[in-house]
Design a protein around this motif. Sequence first.
Motif, mmCIF file in Angstrom:
data_model
loop_
_atom_site.group_PDB
_atom_site.id
_atom_site.type_symbol
_atom_site.label_atom_id
_atom_site.label_comp_id
_atom_site.label_asym_id
_atom_site.label_seq_id
_atom_site.Cartn_x
_atom_site.Cartn_y
_atom_site.Cartn_z
ATOM 1 N N ARG A 56 0.855 -1.108 -0.032
ATOM 2 C CA ARG A 56 0.056 -0.154 0.024
ATOM 3 C C ARG A 56 0.863 1.281 0.078
ATOM 4 O O ARG A 56 0.655 2.361 -0.329
ATOM 5 N N CYS A 57 1.907 1.081 0.484
ATOM 6 C CA CYS A 57 3.136 2.301 0.651
ATOM 7 C C CYS A 57 3.077 2.993 -0.823
ATOM 8 O O CYS A 57 3.166 4.081 -0.970
ATOM 9 N N LYS A 58 3.454 2.122 -1.807
ATOM 10 C CA LYS A 58 3.729 2.336 -3.165
ATOM 11 C C LYS A 58 2.577 3.267 -3.670
ATOM 12 O O LYS A 58 2.633 4.299 -4.430
ATOM 13 N N GLN A 59 1.280 2.860 -3.422
ATOM 14 C CA GLN A 59 0.175 3.509 -3.506
ATOM 15 C C GLN A 59 0.346 4.884 -3.209
ATOM 16 O O GLN A 59 -0.418 6.051 -3.911
ATOM 17 N N GLY A 60 0.887 5.194 -2.268
ATOM 18 C CA GLY A 60 0.681 6.640 -1.566
ATOM 19 C C GLY A 60 2.063 7.559 -2.028
ATOM 20 O O GLY A 60 2.222 8.744 -1.897
ATOM 21 N N CYS A 61 2.698 6.881 -3.135
ATOM 22 C CA CYS A 61 4.003 7.673 -3.547
ATOM 23 C C CYS A 61 3.657 8.303 -4.803
ATOM 24 O O CYS A 61 3.477 7.533 -5.841
ATOM 25 N N PRO A 62 3.529 9.578 -4.917
ATOM 26 C CA PRO A 62 3.291 10.244 -6.220
ATOM 27 C C PRO A 62 4.084 9.931 -7.321
ATOM 28 O O PRO A 62 3.941 9.911 -8.444
ATOM 29 N N VAL A 63 5.508 9.293 -6.968
ATOM 30 C CA VAL A 63 6.289 8.783 -8.331
ATOM 31 C C VAL A 63 6.408 7.362 -8.074
ATOM 32 O O VAL A 63 7.219 6.680 -9.174
ATOM 33 N N GLU A 64 5.694 6.755 -7.481
ATOM 34 C CA GLU A 64 5.619 5.170 -7.609
ATOM 35 C C GLU A 64 6.886 4.236 -7.238
ATOM 36 O O GLU A 64 7.121 3.369 -7.952
ATOM 37 N N ILE A 65 7.531 4.625 -6.284
ATOM 38 C CA ILE A 65 8.903 4.097 -6.111
ATOM 39 C C ILE A 65 8.537 2.530 -5.497
ATOM 40 O O ILE A 65 7.466 2.308 -5.025
ATOM 41 N N ASP A 66 9.382 1.640 -6.088
ATOM 42 C CA ASP A 66 9.180 0.124 -5.585
ATOM 43 C C ASP A 66 9.645 0.397 -3.955
ATOM 44 O O ASP A 66 10.925 -0.031 -4.022
ATOM 45 N N ILE A 67 9.043 0.557 -3.010
ATOM 46 C CA ILE A 67 9.215 0.777 -1.838
ATOM 47 C C ILE A 67 9.826 -0.484 -1.008
ATOM 48 O O ILE A 67 10.960 -0.650 -0.800
ATOM 49 N N THR A 444 -0.890 23.989 -9.935
ATOM 50 C CA THR A 444 -1.546 23.779 -8.687
ATOM 51 C C THR A 444 -1.915 24.868 -7.654
ATOM 52 O O THR A 444 -2.911 24.816 -6.688
ATOM 53 N N GLY A 445 -0.910 25.845 -7.917
ATOM 54 C CA GLY A 445 -0.941 26.738 -6.787
ATOM 55 C C GLY A 445 0.120 25.970 -5.899
ATOM 56 O O GLY A 445 0.556 24.805 -5.888
ATOM 57 N N SER A 446 0.512 26.792 -4.747
ATOM 58 C CA SER A 446 1.650 26.382 -3.759
ATOM 59 C C SER A 446 1.029 24.806 -3.262
ATOM 60 O O SER A 446 0.075 24.732 -2.741
ATOM 61 N N ALA A 447 2.378 23.795 -3.501
ATOM 62 C CA ALA A 447 2.017 22.710 -2.823
ATOM 63 C C ALA A 447 3.247 22.026 -2.563
ATOM 64 O O ALA A 447 3.980 22.965 -1.810
ATOM 65 N N THR A 448 3.543 20.636 -2.435
ATOM 66 C CA THR A 448 4.830 20.223 -1.851
ATOM 67 C C THR A 448 5.683 19.776 -3.040
ATOM 68 O O THR A 448 5.257 19.930 -4.321
ATOM 69 N N VAL A 449 6.847 19.382 -2.638
ATOM 70 C CA VAL A 449 8.060 19.130 -3.515
ATOM 71 C C VAL A 449 7.548 17.690 -4.219
ATOM 72 O O VAL A 449 7.584 17.584 -5.656
ATOM 73 N N ILE A 450 6.901 16.997 -3.509
ATOM 74 C CA ILE A 450 6.962 15.574 -4.177
ATOM 75 C C ILE A 450 5.599 15.611 -5.053
ATOM 76 O O ILE A 450 5.444 14.980 -6.013
ATOM 77 N N LEU A 451 4.534 16.294 -4.830
ATOM 78 C CA LEU A 451 3.352 16.721 -5.517
ATOM 79 C C LEU A 451 3.909 17.050 -6.849
ATOM 80 O O LEU A 451 3.429 16.800 -8.086
ATOM 81 N N ALA A 452 4.879 18.136 -6.972
ATOM 82 C CA ALA A 452 5.328 18.626 -8.319
ATOM 83 C C ALA A 452 6.349 17.376 -9.043
ATOM 84 O O ALA A 452 6.072 17.614 -10.043
ATOM 85 N N MET A 453 6.809 16.879 -8.257
ATOM 86 C CA MET A 453 7.601 15.760 -8.695
ATOM 87 C C MET A 453 6.590 14.899 -9.403
ATOM 88 O O MET A 453 6.970 14.228 -10.475
#
Lengths: 471, 284
Positions: A56-67, A444-453
């Motif tokens: 489930r962790c992988k689903q939470g990663c915006p860049v889909e890392i193989d955690i 999107t307007g101000s968000a986070t580093v990972i959302l931008a990634m």
Amino acid sequence: MTEEVKAPKKEKIPRQPMPEQEPHVRARNFEEVPYGYTPELAMKEAERCIQCKDPRCKQGCPVEIDIPGFIKLIKEGDFEGSIRLLWEKNSLPAVCGRVCPQEVQCEGLCVIGKKEDPVAIGNLERFAADYQREHGKQILPPKADPTGKKVAVVGAGPAGLTVAGDLVLKGHDITIFEALHGPGGVLLYGIPEFRLPKAIVAQECNYLERLGVKIEVNAVIGRSETVDELLERFDAVFLGVGAGLPVFLKIPGEHYIGVYSANEYLTRSNLMKAYEFPAYDTPIVKGKNVATFGGGNVAMDGARTALRLGADHSYIIYRRSEAELPARHAEIHHAKEEGVEFLLLTNPLKFLGDDDGRLTGVECLRQELGEPDASGRRRPVPIPGSEFVVDIDTAVISIGSGSNPLLTKSTPGLSLNKWGYIVADPKTGKTMKPRVWAGGDIVTGSATVILAMGAGRLASNSIHDFLTYGW
Amino acid sequence: MFEIVERQEMAQGTIISNWIKAPKIAAKAKPGQFVILRANETGERIPLTMADTDPAKGLINIIYMVVGKSTALFKTLQVGQGYLDVIGPLGQPTHLEKVGKVICVGGGTGIAVLHPITRGLKQMGNYVYSVIGARSKDLLILEDKMKAASDEVMICTDDGTYGHKGFVTDKLKETLERDKDIKLAVCIGPVPMMKFCAKVTQEYGVHTLVSLNPIMVDGTGMCGCCRVSVGGKMQFACVDGPEFDGHQVDWDELNLRLRSYVTEEKVSFDQFKAAHAPGCSCSR
């Protein structure tokens, strides 16, 4: 249903904390707060991952890392293998390991977290990247053959760096155009040294350059060259210029000396290294009593920077209550540990100054929580007659950013929303202008580093499809 | 590195002119726009309005007065050396159009910024009066260039060593009195000069452009450091300016904000002078 046969219970390993500088020490220096895991600590923490089949962790990663994959390799001591696996999905692991809000992403979904503390995925990602940088060989991931296609990336922040990293591996010829004199965007000018050392940002950018990405600094697209001119030379253009317009409180006295936008305060300190003045030429007001207005991560960065610049008192002034502070818990916790004082349910009315135009205080009004508003948060209601003055010599206004019109105004054919952000397909980053994609805060307007990634990842997939198949 | 290909000391070494190799900027720059320069890794980002460009040779010209550490550091840069960073062109270009008769007023290094605008206005077919001033004859720059770009030039010095003894406002007022057809004034120089020029032109109802020089950091509208009040509204000089309607500018606020770092600037400059003192008595 038969009950599963339980394996003999192993001794439970608690989540391994990262060693870090003592709060009273670190609050006075700009060195990074946590030291990072040792290999032993990392391998121990990696053992806590139960290698879910359907992670489930992988689903939470915006860049889909193989955690689970990279954690398994750490557990086995194959640190090089783990960074190689991370690089497949993330060109900036040393950054993400430090600044991602893991508690609401990967770690927030970790099944271990249901009963105990989740696996420290962020800390492990950081470890893999740091270990590679400090001990590893100069390895690079495999790269596809050159396609002959050229892509211009505007803005060397998290979104642009991701697009560049993805597309260069697919064989495209990438040039990043950056307006400031160094690459990194918010990673360079915004996030302070003590949270993200600039040497690490430089190394992540250097990694991209070793992959063949060209980075052109001092290139203000919209002024030095327009997007239409880039389209003459490039097959596709990605716009990741960030939000980058300061928002002020719009109260009297914002012109006083000592009143800063968070953008200015942090840019002076981080990009220009004003904390090393006069060794570096750029000055900053080193206030004794500093108030930062706002409650987000940037506000915490401002308040903690003020302490390091020598403040006796560093206040966060926020109009709602603690529960509504939008900053990450870890940032609020760190700020409190270091001695940042929180003036909650407090609304600034006007700044006060002396005859020389220097800030001397801020008049505020106390508030109480009323009925929930449209956002579901209880609305702060002013308490009449509760005006009071906080003596301050420095103010840092950190209530968000707007859309900087410099690029969008000079680019006909882009569609903008009512706030001036670029309209782009949320699945592909495609804009209304042919061959132009956009992602990150300018969409999107101000968000986070990972959302931008994450937005960069979606755009890079779409750009690759366009360059390969023509759609 | 952005190489300096030509360097000239003016006004007894207090004002320096550099021609810098920056082909991309030279190709795009228009009168009124500025660049940001940084000498080296530890340097400040300093905004300077371009005095001229030579697109064919890929050169830009900056002319600056030595007023503190950063400009003193710039002064040490010789031909063949250069700036680590030059960013631009930034800001809005001057809106040049034919209005009939115009008056261009420049003081000190402001004349350097005024010159390309004056030339532009003349090229558009305007009749151009110019008033240029300095504290004394030795400190007056670009007299010949201004003469070439104007129909009539008046010169003022504070000490009377050249031309009219007095301020540029005297000649400005005199000219506006004499010629009621003047439609536009462009006034560029130190803040007090621009403030008082704007006061004079307001009496005559002549639209007035001024070029502001507040403290800046990024120059792209990101930090808000260069905010100025114009007509009661917050404007950013780096993206909305640097030119504004002189009658709308809150001059006192600008003046205050320019003094943000007087203490730090002195620390920095003193340190620089101490480090560069041997063999240079002038800086003692």
